[in-house]
Design a protein around this motif. Structure first.
Motif, PDB file in Angstrom:
ATOM      1  N   TYR A  27       0.844  -1.317   0.021  1.00 28.02           N
ATOM      2  CA  TYR A  27       0.006   0.088  -0.044  1.00 28.02           C
ATOM      3  C   TYR A  27       0.769   1.263   0.014  1.00 28.02           C
ATOM      4  O   TYR A  27       1.903   1.199   0.607  1.00 28.02           O
ATOM      5  CB  TYR A  27      -0.919   0.016   1.189  1.00 28.02           C
ATOM      6  CG  TYR A  27      -1.832  -0.979   1.217  1.00 28.02           C
ATOM      7  CD1 TYR A  27      -3.041  -1.005   0.638  1.00 28.02           C
ATOM      8  CD2 TYR A  27      -1.674  -2.254   2.286  1.00 28.02           C
ATOM      9  CE1 TYR A  27      -3.968  -2.259   0.710  1.00 28.02           C
ATOM     10  CE2 TYR A  27      -2.500  -3.241   2.086  1.00 28.02           C
ATOM     11  CZ  TYR A  27      -3.547  -3.078   1.521  1.00 28.02           C
ATOM     12  OH  TYR A  27      -4.371  -4.332   1.339  1.00 28.02           O
ATOM     13  N   PRO A  28       0.512   2.353  -0.740  1.00 24.68           N
ATOM     14  CA  PRO A  28       1.130   3.523  -0.686  1.00 24.68           C
ATOM     15  C   PRO A  28       0.905   4.256   0.768  1.00 24.68           C
ATOM     16  O   PRO A  28      -0.100   4.041   1.525  1.00 24.68           O
ATOM     17  CB  PRO A  28       0.537   4.441  -1.898  1.00 24.68           C
ATOM     18  CG  PRO A  28      -0.764   3.839  -1.876  1.00 24.68           C
ATOM     19  CD  PRO A  28      -0.618   2.559  -1.594  1.00 24.68           C
ATOM     20  N   ALA A  29       1.747   5.395   1.029  1.00 24.96           N
ATOM     21  CA  ALA A  29       1.416   5.995   2.292  1.00 24.96           C
ATOM     22  C   ALA A  29      -0.045   6.710   2.101  1.00 24.96           C
ATOM     23  O   ALA A  29      -0.450   7.132   0.890  1.00 24.96           O
ATOM     24  CB  ALA A  29       2.428   7.271   2.372  1.00 24.96           C
ATOM     25  N   ASN A  30      -0.775   6.497   3.356  1.00 25.47           N
ATOM     26  CA  ASN A  30      -2.040   6.920   3.201  1.00 25.47           C
ATOM     27  C   ASN A  30      -2.399   7.851   4.389  1.00 25.47           C
ATOM     28  O   ASN A  30      -3.055   7.470   5.353  1.00 25.47           O
ATOM     29  CB  ASN A  30      -3.002   5.552   3.282  1.00 25.47           C
ATOM     30  CG  ASN A  30      -4.506   6.017   3.014  1.00 25.47           C
ATOM     31  OD1 ASN A  30      -5.104   7.135   3.168  1.00 25.47           O
ATOM     32  ND2 ASN A  30      -5.366   5.033   2.615  1.00 25.47           N
ATOM     33  N   ALA A  31      -1.858   9.169   4.365  1.00 30.36           N
ATOM     34  CA  ALA A  31      -2.148   9.913   5.579  1.00 30.36           C
ATOM     35  C   ALA A  31      -3.724  10.290   5.845  1.00 30.36           C
ATOM     36  O   ALA A  31      -3.747  10.444   7.111  1.00 30.36           O
ATOM     37  CB  ALA A  31      -1.230  11.348   5.154  1.00 30.36           C
ATOM     38  N   GLU A  32      -4.561  10.263   4.928  1.00 35.35           N
ATOM     39  CA  GLU A  32      -5.835  10.539   5.209  1.00 35.35           C
ATOM     40  C   GLU A  32      -6.280   9.443   6.069  1.00 35.35           C
ATOM     41  O   GLU A  32      -7.139   9.753   7.013  1.00 35.35           O
ATOM     42  CB  GLU A  32      -6.601  10.687   3.823  1.00 35.35           C
ATOM     43  CG  GLU A  32      -8.084  11.161   4.084  1.00 35.35           C
ATOM     44  CD  GLU A  32      -8.971  11.189   2.860  1.00 35.35           C
ATOM     45  OE1 GLU A  32     -10.189  11.603   3.023  1.00 35.35           O
ATOM     46  OE2 GLU A  32      -8.436  10.714   1.964  1.00 35.35           O
ATOM     47  N   ALA A  33      -6.428   8.142   5.602  1.00 35.11           N
ATOM     48  CA  ALA A  33      -6.767   7.089   6.586  1.00 35.11           C
ATOM     49  C   ALA A  33      -6.128   7.038   7.852  1.00 35.11           C
ATOM     50  O   ALA A  33      -6.652   6.532   8.839  1.00 35.11           O
ATOM     51  CB  ALA A  33      -6.510   5.663   5.631  1.00 35.11           C
ATOM     52  N   ARG A  34      -4.865   7.224   7.855  1.00 39.75           N
ATOM     53  CA  ARG A  34      -4.008   7.155   9.174  1.00 39.75           C
ATOM     54  C   ARG A  34      -4.482   8.073   9.998  1.00 39.75           C
ATOM     55  O   ARG A  34      -4.545   7.933  11.242  1.00 39.75           O
ATOM     56  CB  ARG A  34      -2.479   7.253   8.647  1.00 39.75           C
ATOM     57  CG  ARG A  34      -1.737   7.071  10.029  1.00 39.75           C
ATOM     58  CD  ARG A  34      -0.280   7.407   9.656  1.00 39.75           C
ATOM     59  NE  ARG A  34       0.217   7.061   8.055  1.00 39.75           N
ATOM     60  CZ  ARG A  34       0.826   7.876   7.209  1.00 39.75           C
ATOM     61  NH1 ARG A  34       1.388   8.871   7.671  1.00 39.75           N
ATOM     62  NH2 ARG A  34       0.930   7.205   6.005  1.00 39.75           N
ATOM     63  N   ASP A  35      -4.646   9.440   9.518  1.00 44.49           N
ATOM     64  CA  ASP A  35      -5.123  10.657  10.536  1.00 44.49           C
ATOM     65  C   ASP A  35      -6.577  10.301  10.947  1.00 44.49           C
ATOM     66  O   ASP A  35      -6.978  10.440  12.021  1.00 44.49           O
ATOM     67  CB  ASP A  35      -5.235  12.003   9.826  1.00 44.49           C
ATOM     68  CG  ASP A  35      -3.876  12.313   9.668  1.00 44.49           C
ATOM     69  OD1 ASP A  35      -2.970  11.761  10.112  1.00 44.49           O
ATOM     70  OD2 ASP A  35      -3.832  13.341   8.637  1.00 44.49           O
ATOM     71  N   TYR A  36      -7.479   9.651  10.018  1.00 44.40           N
ATOM     72  CA  TYR A  36      -8.664   9.279  10.400  1.00 44.40           C
ATOM     73  C   TYR A  36      -8.782   8.130  11.516  1.00 44.40           C
ATOM     74  O   TYR A  36      -9.533   8.196  12.500  1.00 44.40           O
ATOM     75  CB  TYR A  36      -9.478   8.612   9.133  1.00 44.40           C
ATOM     76  CG  TYR A  36     -11.146   8.423   9.500  1.00 44.40           C
ATOM     77  CD1 TYR A  36     -12.242   9.222   9.728  1.00 44.40           C
ATOM     78  CD2 TYR A  36     -11.367   7.132   9.816  1.00 44.40           C
ATOM     79  CE1 TYR A  36     -13.221   8.846   9.667  1.00 44.40           C
ATOM     80  CE2 TYR A  36     -12.699   6.690  10.045  1.00 44.40           C
ATOM     81  CZ  TYR A  36     -13.635   7.807  10.146  1.00 44.40           C
ATOM     82  OH  TYR A  36     -14.998   7.378  10.533  1.00 44.40           O
ATOM     83  N   VAL A  37      -7.935   7.321  11.514  1.00 48.01           N
ATOM     84  CA  VAL A  37      -7.755   6.124  12.290  1.00 48.01           C
ATOM     85  C   VAL A  37      -7.278   6.610  13.826  1.00 48.01           C
ATOM     86  O   VAL A  37      -7.799   6.374  14.982  1.00 48.01           O
ATOM     87  CB  VAL A  37      -6.783   4.722  12.001  1.00 48.01           C
ATOM     88  CG1 VAL A  37      -6.310   4.094  12.994  1.00 48.01           C
ATOM     89  CG2 VAL A  37      -7.437   4.228  10.780  1.00 48.01           C
ATOM     90  N   HIS A  38      -6.366   7.806  13.700  1.00 47.39           N
ATOM     91  CA  HIS A  38      -5.993   8.190  14.824  1.00 47.39           C
ATOM     92  C   HIS A  38      -7.114   8.984  15.708  1.00 47.39           C
ATOM     93  O   HIS A  38      -7.453   9.061  16.756  1.00 47.39           O
ATOM     94  CB  HIS A  38      -4.877   9.298  14.755  1.00 47.39           C
ATOM     95  CG  HIS A  38      -4.135   9.729  16.095  1.00 47.39           C
ATOM     96  ND1 HIS A  38      -3.286   8.939  16.534  1.00 47.39           N
ATOM     97  CD2 HIS A  38      -3.990  10.756  16.589  1.00 47.39           C
ATOM     98  CE1 HIS A  38      -2.887   9.601  17.563  1.00 47.39           C
ATOM     99  NE2 HIS A  38      -3.370  10.782  17.675  1.00 47.39           N
TER     100      HIS A  38
END
Length: 525
Positions: free
Chosen positions: A456-467
């Protein structure tokens, strides 16, 4: 407190006088050690790996002389910011080389280990003498250390009969912030560490402290004779409330050694992981080796091959138990009682999953990723049984309100459950999302397993959402009165204490660590 950090070169020079340069890590070598399962923190100035308790004390004295904050890393399986730094200028102590079993005392019924001994290593050493500890490790016991579990509190193997990790601690040797050695239990009086309680419970003081009060150097645990007979048993349930009620009933009677429960999402994910890892043959062999007889083992393997996917695919929730006894008659009596307690709530199913766990009690670290290589982070709350139905209803509504965003971002969840003694229920939520893996995964997940996963590529949007999702879930747990193990820096502790106990905790912290250098921010202190 504001401190002036010593120049890195000066600290490194002093550390190299204590340990070899091979046990001091800087630069790129920091990344896998300073990243936990969930994320990377601020890089420390160095990671140092002591090879003796005396070296650990000397390192603590150097840090004290230079006013260096310290965090401590055990097996590295944390996901609550337990050892990753939030501020620059910290020293990270890795306990992996403090891995000696100091003494197995069969006459006096205890074992003493250094803090970096893994649960898998301890189990094997004791099994050779037909012994065990009451609690004998979390599912991550290939990497998880005895010291880490005592600092964080955890449950899994042995918890059905004997409670959490802290319940199996007799004595600690603690290295304090200034490098002194403090002993607890009967060892505090200069005696051997054969009993925990001698006046106020000093051993208990350091359980679950997340390393904020001192650094565990040695741990003494009780040992028991292993019971020769055992049998796994599993049940399926149509809904969560039936699952919970069955577990509540069983917890009151303490008739099983180890248990866990999964919802359909996690059960199906586990099968997918095993397929991807090519683990079927290994699991079959483990079932045969751990079964009471060769014939019983072969029967379980046949059941595993024929029924696992069918049952998991049609079951909303499942519980898995491992029952032990002095002989087959005792085991059968316990199994009979389990069936009585579950009657009317669920149905018995082939005990495939429980048999695999008995044969392979410590899971490889590919479980730190999702079944399709997704990133993973769990969180949990421990609730009184009366609060569990209300929390589950609120949590399902919580997920429903976020369905659209979670689907759009590829975020999904699964549930794992356990009872904590007779009064508590651990409700754990695993969150998965598509994102690039970290230095932690590259260092700890087998390379051949990683090679078969999607990238998977870096996914800042999903990562921030999970946080944010993780934070909101934590708030939901708090609103329903849940508490937590593995507090680290992720769960609120100091913020939730009443003034009087908070003042006591702060006074203890000030007495042991007056400059606040041990695990800064841990427990919210």
């Amino acid at each position: 407190m504001s401190v002036a950090f010593a120049p890195t070169s000066s600290v490194l020079a002093e550390l190299s006088g204590i340990v070899t340069n091979a046990n001091i890590f800087t630069g790129d070598a920091l990344l896998p050690l300073a990243t936990d399962v969930y994320r990377q923190g601020v890089l420390p100035i160095a990671v140092v790996r002591p090879q003796s308790v005396e070296q650990l004390q000397a390192i603590a004295k150097i840090a004290a002389a230079h006013s260096l904050p310290i965090s401590v890393r055990g097996g590295g399986a944390s996901y609550t910011d337990g050892y990753i730094a939030r501020d620059a200028g910290q020293l990270l102590i890795d306990m992996g080389a403090l891995d000696r079993i100091v003494a197995i005392d069969e006459v006096n019924g205890h074992v003493t280990v250094e803090a970096g001994v893994t649960w898998a290593t301890l189990r094997d050493a004791l099994a050779a003498k037909d012994l065990r500890t009451p609690f004998w490790g979390p599912f991550s016991g290939l990497a998880a250390t005895v010291g880490g579990s005592m600092s964080q509190n955890t449950i899994s193997h042995g918890s059905g009969a004997y409670g959490i990790s802290a319940d199996s601690a007799l004595s600690f040797d603690i290295v304090t912030a200034d490098g002194a050695l403090l002993r607890t239990g009967t060892a505090a009086a200069g005696a051997m560490p054969f009993i925990r309680h001698f006046g106020p419970d000093l051993t208990g003081l350091f359980t679950g402290d997340c390393g904020t009060l001192g650094i565990k150097a040695r741990i003494t645990l009780p040992v028991l004779s292993r019971k020769p007979a055992h049998h796994p048993i599993s049940f399926a349930f149509p809904d969560f409330l039936s699952l919970h009620e069955s577990m509540r009933r069983i917890a009151l009677e303490r008739i099983e050694d180890t248990h866990f429960a999964l919802d359909a999402a996690l059960s199906q994910g586990q099968i997918a992981r095993q397929d991807r890892a090519g683990a079927s043959i290994d699991m079959a062999l483990s079932i045969v080796k751990s079964s009471p007889s060769l014939i019983a083992g072969i029967k379980q393997v046949v059941h595993a091959g024929l029924s696992a996917r069918k049952v998991i695919g049609s079951s909303a929730y499942m519980t898995h138990y491992i029952v032990e006894g002095f002989d087959d008659a005792e085991v059968k009596a316990r199994l009979h009682r389990l069936r009585q307690l579950v009657a009317g709530l669920g149905r018995e199913i082939p005990a495939t999953v429980a048999a695999v766990v008995r044969g392979m009690p410590f899971a490889p670290l590919f479980n730190t990723l999702g079944p399709a290589g997704e990133r993973w982070v769990p969180l949990h709350g421990i609730l009184p049984h009366s609060a569990v139905p209300g929390f589950d209803k609120a949590f399902q509504a919580f997920l429903a309100d976020r369905t659209a965003d979670m689907r759009r971002l590829g975020v999904w969840t699964g549930g794992m459950y356990a009872t904590v003694n007779s009064g508590g229920f651990l409700y754990e939520i695993a969150i998965y999302w598509p994102d690039e893996i970290t230095a932690y995964h590259r260092a700890n997940v087998p390379a051949d397993y990683l090679a078969n996963l999607p990238v998977y590529p870096a996914n800042a949007e999903a990562r921030d959402y999970v946080h944010t999702l993780k934070s909101d879930m934590t708030d939901l747990f708090v609103a329903h009165g849940a508490t937590n193990f593995q507090l680290g820096r992720a769960y609120p502790y100091a913020q939730r204490l009443s003034p009087e106990p908070l003042a006591l905790v702060r006074a203890i912290k000030d007495a042991l660590d007056p400059d606040g250098r041990l695990t800064p921010g841990g427990l919210g202190l």
